[in-house]
Design an enzyme around this catalytic site. Structure first.
Site, PDB file in Angstrom:
ATOM      1  NE  ARG A 102       3.880   5.721  -7.008  1.00 49.16           N
ATOM      2  CZ  ARG A 102       4.822   5.038  -6.374  1.00 49.16           C
ATOM      3  NH1 ARG A 102       5.913   5.636  -5.933  1.00 49.16           N
ATOM      4  NH2 ARG A 102       4.694   3.734  -6.189  1.00 49.16           N
ATOM      5  CG  HIS A 129       0.970   0.836  -3.559  1.00 49.64           C
ATOM      6  ND1 HIS A 129       1.009   0.746  -4.944  1.00 49.64           N
ATOM      7  CD2 HIS A 129       2.271   0.947  -3.162  1.00 49.64           C
ATOM      8  CE1 HIS A 129       2.272   0.795  -5.344  1.00 49.64           C
ATOM      9  NE2 HIS A 129       3.058   0.921  -4.290  1.00 49.64           N
ATOM     10  CD  GLN A 132       4.471  -3.046  -2.545  1.00 60.06           C
ATOM     11  OE1 GLN A 132       5.078  -2.197  -3.193  1.00 60.06           O
ATOM     12  NE2 GLN A 132       5.035  -4.182  -2.170  1.00 60.06           N
ATOM     13  CG  ASP A 220       4.816   1.763   3.873  1.00 60.37           C
ATOM     14  OD1 ASP A 220       5.979   2.024   3.510  1.00 60.37           O
ATOM     15  OD2 ASP A 220       3.816   2.239   3.313  1.00 60.37           O
ATOM     16  CB  CYS A 260       5.725  -1.650   0.116  1.00 60.03           C
ATOM     17  SG  CYS A 260       5.651  -0.097   1.024  1.00 60.03           S
ATOM     18  NE  ARG A 288       4.889  -3.391  -6.992  1.00 59.20           N
ATOM     19  CZ  ARG A 288       4.937  -2.065  -6.867  1.00 59.20           C
ATOM     20  NH1 ARG A 288       5.625  -1.512  -5.884  1.00 59.20           N
ATOM     21  NH2 ARG A 288       4.266  -1.262  -7.699  1.00 59.20           N
TER      22      ARG A 288
END
Ligand code: CP
Ligand code: NVA
Length: 304
Positions: A102, A129, A132, A220, A260, A288
Site C-alpha cells: 500500500r 485499489h 477492493q 467513498d 469500501c 475482502r
C-alpha cells in the site's frame, strides 16, 4: 497474471475465475473446512499508509490457508531511512513468495514490481485499489446474481476506487455512471483506457440524475489518505454529493449501496443509509477476505 497492480492486469476471464474461486473459498470457510493451499508460503505486506481491512484480510487469508504474513510498516523498514525500492524488492524476493504494497504513489508499486522476481499486489495506491474492486464485484454478483445488465452509479470523488471500478466496468460490460464535482473527476488516462476497452462509462454532474435506475450506488470518502490538508475545502465542494435516503429514492427500489470503508457518516454517506436494508457494506467488507484468498491462490497457489 504475474502481478496485480491494476485491475486491468486481469481480463474478463481472469476476473471471473477469481470471483468463482472466491465464492468457493467463502463456502469452504462457512463449512469449517481447513486448507493448506499456501503451506510454507509467506506474504510480505508493506504499508506506507494505514489500513484495517486490507491488512487483516490479507493476514487472515494467509493463515487460513496454512501460510504466513508479515506486516511491515514503511517507517520500520530501511525504506523509511531511504533504502532504495529496487534493493528492497530484490531482497524481499529472496525471502517471501509475494509482496502486497500500500503506497502513496502508484509509481512506487510499479517500480517495486520492475525489480521483484515474485508477484506484487497493489493494496491501494493514489491511482487504483484493485483488491477492493474484486470484493465489490463479488458482492454485486451475490446480490444481483449477475454482472451483466447492471447499472452502477458512483457518487462522490473520482478517486482510486472509482478509477479501478471504471476499468473493471469496462472489462466486464457494466454500465457505469460517475457523478463528481467538476475538477474531481477520475483520472483522465484511466477514463480514456476504459473507453478504448469499449466501456459504457458516462459522466453526469448531478447525482440525482446519475442514480436514476441504478442497481448499485457506490461512494467513498471525500478526502482520501494523503489529502488531509484539503479536507475543509473538500467538505464544501462535495456537499451536494452525499448518499442519503433522498438520493436512494431516485434509484431502483432494490438498489444496493456499496462503500469500501472507512466511512465518514454525515459526509459522503448518512448513518441512515449505512444502517438501511439497501446497504450491503459489511458483506462487501467480509468479501475482502475471500477475494484476497482467491488473488493469493492465483498468484502463488496451486489450487485446481
Ligand atoms: N477498504 C479498505 O481498503 O480499507 P482499509 O483502508 O481499512 O484497508
Ligand atoms: N479512497 C480511499 C480509500 C480507502 C480504502 C483512500 O484512498 O483513502
Amino acid at each position: 497474471m504475474k502481478h496485480l497492480i491494476s485491475i486491468s492486469d486481469l481480463d474478463r476471464d481472469g476476473i471471473e475465475e477469481i470471483l468463482d474461486l472466491a465464492d468457493r473459498l467463502k463456502s469452504e470457510r462457512y463449512k469449517g473446512m481447513v486448507s493448506e493451499y499456501l503451506k510454507n508460503k509467506s506474504l510480505a505486506m508493506i504499508f506506507e499508509l494505514p489500513s484495517t481491512r486490507t491488512r487483516v484480510s490479507f493476514e487472515v487469508a494467509m493463515s487460513d490457508m496454512g501460510g504466513h504474513a508479515l506486516y511491515l510498516g514503511w517507517k520500520d523498514l530501511q525504506l523509511g531511512r531511504g533504502e532504495p525500492i529496487k534493493d528492497t524488492a530484490r531482497v524481499l524476493s529472496r525471502y517471501v513468495h509475494a509482496v502486497m504494497i500500500r503506497a502513496r504513489n502508484h509509481r512506487t508499486i510499479e517500480e517495486f514490481a520492475e525489480y521483484s522476481t515474485i508477484p506484487v499486489i497493489n493494496g491501494l495506491s493514489n491511482l487504483e485499489h484493485p483488491c477492493q474492486i474484486l470484493a465489490d464485484l463479488m458482492t454485486i454478483r451475490e446480490y444481483k446474481g449477475t454482472l451483466s445488465k447492471i447499472k452502477l452509479a458512483w457518487v462522490g470523488d473520482g478517486n482510486n476506487v472509482c478509477n479501478s471500478l471504471i476499468l473493471a466496468s469496462s472489462i466486464l460490460g457494466i454500465k457505469m455512471v460517475y457523478s463528481t464535482p467538476p475538477g474531481y473527476e477520475p483520472d483522465t488516462n484511466i477514463v480514456e483506457k476504459a473507453k478504448s476497452l469499449g466501456g459504457d462509462i458516462t459522466y453526469i454532474r448531478e447525482p440525482e440524475e446519475a442514480v436514476n435506475e441504478a442497481d448499485v450506488i457506490y461512494t467513498d470518502v471525500w478526502t482520501s489518505m494523503g489529502q488531509e490538508e484539503e479536507r475543509e475545502k473538500r467538505l464544501k465542494v462535495f456537499s451536494e454529493y452525499q448518499v442519503n435516503m433522498r438520493l436512494l429514492e431516485g434509484a431502483n427500489e432494490d438498489v444496493i449501496v456499496l462503500h469500501c470503508l472507512p466511512a465518514h457518516r454525515g459526509e459522503e454517506i448518512t448513518d441512515e443509509v449505512i444502517e438501511s436494508s439497501n446497504s450491503v457494506i459489511y458483506d462487501q467488507s467480509e468479501n475482502r477476505l475471500h477475494a484476497q484468498k482467491a488473488i493469493l491462490l492465483k498468484l502463488i497457489g496451486e489450487v485446481e
